[in-house]
Design a protein around this motif. Structure first.
Motif, PDB file in Angstrom:
ATOM      1  N   GLU A   1     -45.833  42.317 -65.613  1.00  0.00           N
ATOM      2  CA  GLU A   1     -45.800  40.923 -66.056  1.00  0.00           C
ATOM      3  C   GLU A   1     -46.717  40.705 -67.262  1.00  0.00           C
ATOM      4  O   GLU A   1     -46.359  40.016 -68.219  1.00  0.00           O
ATOM      5  CB  GLU A   1     -46.207  39.980 -64.908  1.00  0.00           C
ATOM      6  CG  GLU A   1     -45.242  39.960 -63.739  1.00  0.00           C
ATOM      7  CD  GLU A   1     -45.357  41.174 -62.802  1.00  0.00           C
ATOM      8  OE1 GLU A   1     -44.383  41.437 -62.082  1.00  0.00           O
ATOM      9  OE2 GLU A   1     -46.413  41.847 -62.814  1.00  0.00           O
ATOM     10  N   THR A   2     -47.905  41.321 -67.220  1.00  0.00           N
ATOM     11  CA  THR A   2     -48.831  41.215 -68.356  1.00  0.00           C
ATOM     12  C   THR A   2     -48.228  41.868 -69.585  1.00  0.00           C
ATOM     13  O   THR A   2     -48.292  41.316 -70.687  1.00  0.00           O
ATOM     14  CB  THR A   2     -50.198  41.857 -68.016  1.00  0.00           C
ATOM     15  OG1 THR A   2     -50.753  41.172 -66.894  1.00  0.00           O
ATOM     16  CG2 THR A   2     -51.162  41.811 -69.184  1.00  0.00           C
ATOM     17  N   LEU A   3     -47.609  43.020 -69.413  1.00  0.00           N
ATOM     18  CA  LEU A   3     -46.956  43.700 -70.534  1.00  0.00           C
ATOM     19  C   LEU A   3     -45.863  42.814 -71.136  1.00  0.00           C
ATOM     20  O   LEU A   3     -45.773  42.681 -72.357  1.00  0.00           O
ATOM     21  CB  LEU A   3     -46.375  45.041 -70.086  1.00  0.00           C
ATOM     22  CG  LEU A   3     -45.643  45.842 -71.159  1.00  0.00           C
ATOM     23  CD1 LEU A   3     -46.610  46.326 -72.231  1.00  0.00           C
ATOM     24  CD2 LEU A   3     -44.919  47.018 -70.553  1.00  0.00           C
TER      25      LEU A   3
ATOM     26  N   LEU B   1     -41.834  55.258 -77.638  1.00  0.00           N
ATOM     27  CA  LEU B   1     -41.916  55.081 -76.190  1.00  0.00           C
ATOM     28  C   LEU B   1     -41.359  53.731 -75.751  1.00  0.00           C
ATOM     29  O   LEU B   1     -40.778  53.604 -74.680  1.00  0.00           O
ATOM     30  CB  LEU B   1     -43.363  55.204 -75.702  1.00  0.00           C
ATOM     31  CG  LEU B   1     -44.025  56.575 -75.806  1.00  0.00           C
ATOM     32  CD1 LEU B   1     -45.464  56.494 -75.326  1.00  0.00           C
ATOM     33  CD2 LEU B   1     -43.253  57.619 -75.022  1.00  0.00           C
ATOM     34  N   PHE B   2     -41.512  52.719 -76.586  1.00  0.00           N
ATOM     35  CA  PHE B   2     -41.144  51.360 -76.209  1.00  0.00           C
ATOM     36  C   PHE B   2     -39.630  51.162 -76.139  1.00  0.00           C
ATOM     37  O   PHE B   2     -39.166  50.188 -75.568  1.00  0.00           O
ATOM     38  CB  PHE B   2     -41.812  50.348 -77.144  1.00  0.00           C
ATOM     39  CG  PHE B   2     -43.301  50.285 -76.928  1.00  0.00           C
ATOM     40  CD1 PHE B   2     -43.854  49.295 -76.130  1.00  0.00           C
ATOM     41  CD2 PHE B   2     -44.146  51.237 -77.471  1.00  0.00           C
ATOM     42  CE1 PHE B   2     -45.216  49.246 -75.899  1.00  0.00           C
ATOM     43  CE2 PHE B   2     -45.515  51.201 -77.252  1.00  0.00           C
ATOM     44  CZ  PHE B   2     -46.054  50.206 -76.458  1.00  0.00           C
TER      45      PHE B   2
ATOM     46  N   LEU C   1     -40.450  49.871 -68.800  1.00  0.00           N
ATOM     47  CA  LEU C   1     -41.650  49.068 -69.038  1.00  0.00           C
ATOM     48  C   LEU C   1     -42.680  49.202 -67.915  1.00  0.00           C
ATOM     49  O   LEU C   1     -43.884  49.149 -68.185  1.00  0.00           O
ATOM     50  CB  LEU C   1     -41.279  47.604 -69.252  1.00  0.00           C
ATOM     51  CG  LEU C   1     -40.496  47.300 -70.519  1.00  0.00           C
ATOM     52  CD1 LEU C   1     -40.214  45.808 -70.633  1.00  0.00           C
ATOM     53  CD2 LEU C   1     -41.228  47.798 -71.751  1.00  0.00           C
ATOM     54  N   ASN C   2     -42.229  49.382 -66.670  1.00  0.00           N
ATOM     55  CA  ASN C   2     -43.204  49.520 -65.582  1.00  0.00           C
ATOM     56  C   ASN C   2     -44.055  50.776 -65.758  1.00  0.00           C
ATOM     57  O   ASN C   2     -45.229  50.786 -65.407  1.00  0.00           O
ATOM     58  CB  ASN C   2     -42.531  49.478 -64.207  1.00  0.00           C
ATOM     59  CG  ASN C   2     -41.531  50.594 -64.003  1.00  0.00           C
ATOM     60  OD1 ASN C   2     -40.765  50.942 -64.897  1.00  0.00           O
ATOM     61  ND2 ASN C   2     -41.525  51.155 -62.813  1.00  0.00           N
TER      62      ASN C   2
ATOM     63  N   ILE D   1     -48.863  55.938 -60.445  1.00  0.00           N
ATOM     64  CA  ILE D   1     -49.701  55.570 -61.585  1.00  0.00           C
ATOM     65  C   ILE D   1     -49.398  56.546 -62.715  1.00  0.00           C
ATOM     66  O   ILE D   1     -49.585  57.751 -62.574  1.00  0.00           O
ATOM     67  CB  ILE D   1     -51.196  55.611 -61.223  1.00  0.00           C
ATOM     68  CG1 ILE D   1     -51.476  54.599 -60.108  1.00  0.00           C
ATOM     69  CG2 ILE D   1     -52.054  55.341 -62.458  1.00  0.00           C
ATOM     70  CD1 ILE D   1     -52.877  54.612 -59.592  1.00  0.00           C
ATOM     71  N   THR D   2     -48.899  56.001 -63.816  1.00  0.00           N
ATOM     72  CA  THR D   2     -48.571  56.826 -64.972  1.00  0.00           C
ATOM     73  C   THR D   2     -49.848  57.128 -65.741  1.00  0.00           C
ATOM     74  O   THR D   2     -50.597  56.227 -66.112  1.00  0.00           O
ATOM     75  CB  THR D   2     -47.551  56.116 -65.884  1.00  0.00           C
ATOM     76  OG1 THR D   2     -46.356  55.878 -65.128  1.00  0.00           O
ATOM     77  CG2 THR D   2     -47.227  56.956 -67.104  1.00  0.00           C
TER      78      THR D   2
END
Length: 192
Positions: A178-180, A160-161, A166-167, A66-67
Motif C-alpha cells: 500500500e505504501t509503495l 524491475l518496475f 509490486l509486492n 521477505i524479498t
C-alpha cells in the motif's frame, strides 16, 4: 559470455588473457520461470552470473516471504556465506522470468587461483564488492525514508518496475504494498 567477461574484467581488473584461462569454468544453466536456482536448506554448490532474466532472493520470516534482492543481467546470484563455507542456504533464489545463468562450481572457484596467481587479491576485491552492496542497502534502510528508497531503486534498476510484482518490490524496499502504491501514485502525478 561477453557480459560475464565485461563484468569480471571490470570488477576484478583481470586481463583478457586471464579471463580466457578461466572462462571454461563457467557452465550454462537455464531456469524456467517459477523454478529455483537453489532453496533454503540446500547446500550451495554453485554461484551464478545472470546473463538475462530475473532471480528473486527471498527468505521466510514468521510465515511471510521477505524479498532480499533481485539478481538481473550482469549480477551474481549466490548465498555467499553458504557457498564459501559449504553451508546450507538461508535463502531461496527463484526465477521471476526465464533465466540464463553461467554457473561456477565451488571446486572451479577454488581452482581459479591456479590459473590466476594474483587471485587472492582479486577475490578480496570481489568479496569487498559484495559486502559494499550489503552495506549500501543497510545504510539506505537506516537513513532514507520509503520514498527515497523507492526513488533510489528506480534510478538504479528501472526495469524491475515493469517486470517484478509490486509486492516483491515493496518487500525488498521494506514497506507495505500500500505504501509503495501511494508513493508511485504521488510520483507519477504531474506537478501543478
Amino acid at each position: 559470455m561477453s557480459e560475464l567477461k565485461k563484468s569480471i574484467i571490470e570488477t576484478f581488473g583481470i586481463t583478457e588473457k586471464e579471463f580466457e584461462s578461466i572462462k571454461g569454468f563457467f557452465k550454462q544453466k537455464k531456469i524456467k520461470k517459477g523454478d529455483y536456482f537453489f532453496q533454503t536448506g540446500q547446500y550451495v554448490p554453485h554461484l551464478g552470473f545472470v546473463e538475462n532474466g530475473i532471480l528473486r532472493e527471498f527468505l521466510y520470516e514468521n510465515d511471510k516471504e521477505i524479498t532480499k534482492w533481485f539478481s538481473t543481467s550482469g549480477f551474481f546470484a549466490v548465498d555467499l556465506t553458504a557457498f564459501i563455507y559449504g553451508q546450507k542456504s538461508k535463502v531461496n533464489f527463484q526465477a521471476l522470468t526465464d533465466v540464463n545463468l553461467l554457473t561456477l562450481s565451488k571446486e572451479n572457484y577454488d581452482a581459479i587461483g591456479e590459473k590466476i596467481p594474483r587471485w587472492d587479491k582479486l577475490e578480496k576485491m570481489f568479496l569487498t564488492s559484495c559486502f559494499s552492496v550489503v552495506e549500501d542497502r543497510i545504510i539506505s534502510h537506516l537513513s532514507m525514508n520509503a520514498e527515497e528508497r523507492y526513488i533510489q531503486l528506480f534510478e538504479r534498476q528501472p526495469q524491475l518496475f515493469n517486470q517484478v510484482p509490486l509486492n516483491h518490490l515493496a518487500s525488498m524496499l521494506g514497506m507495505t504494498p500500500e505504501t509503495l502504491s501511494r508513493i508511485r501514485n504521488k510520483l507519477s502525478k504531474p506537478i501543478s
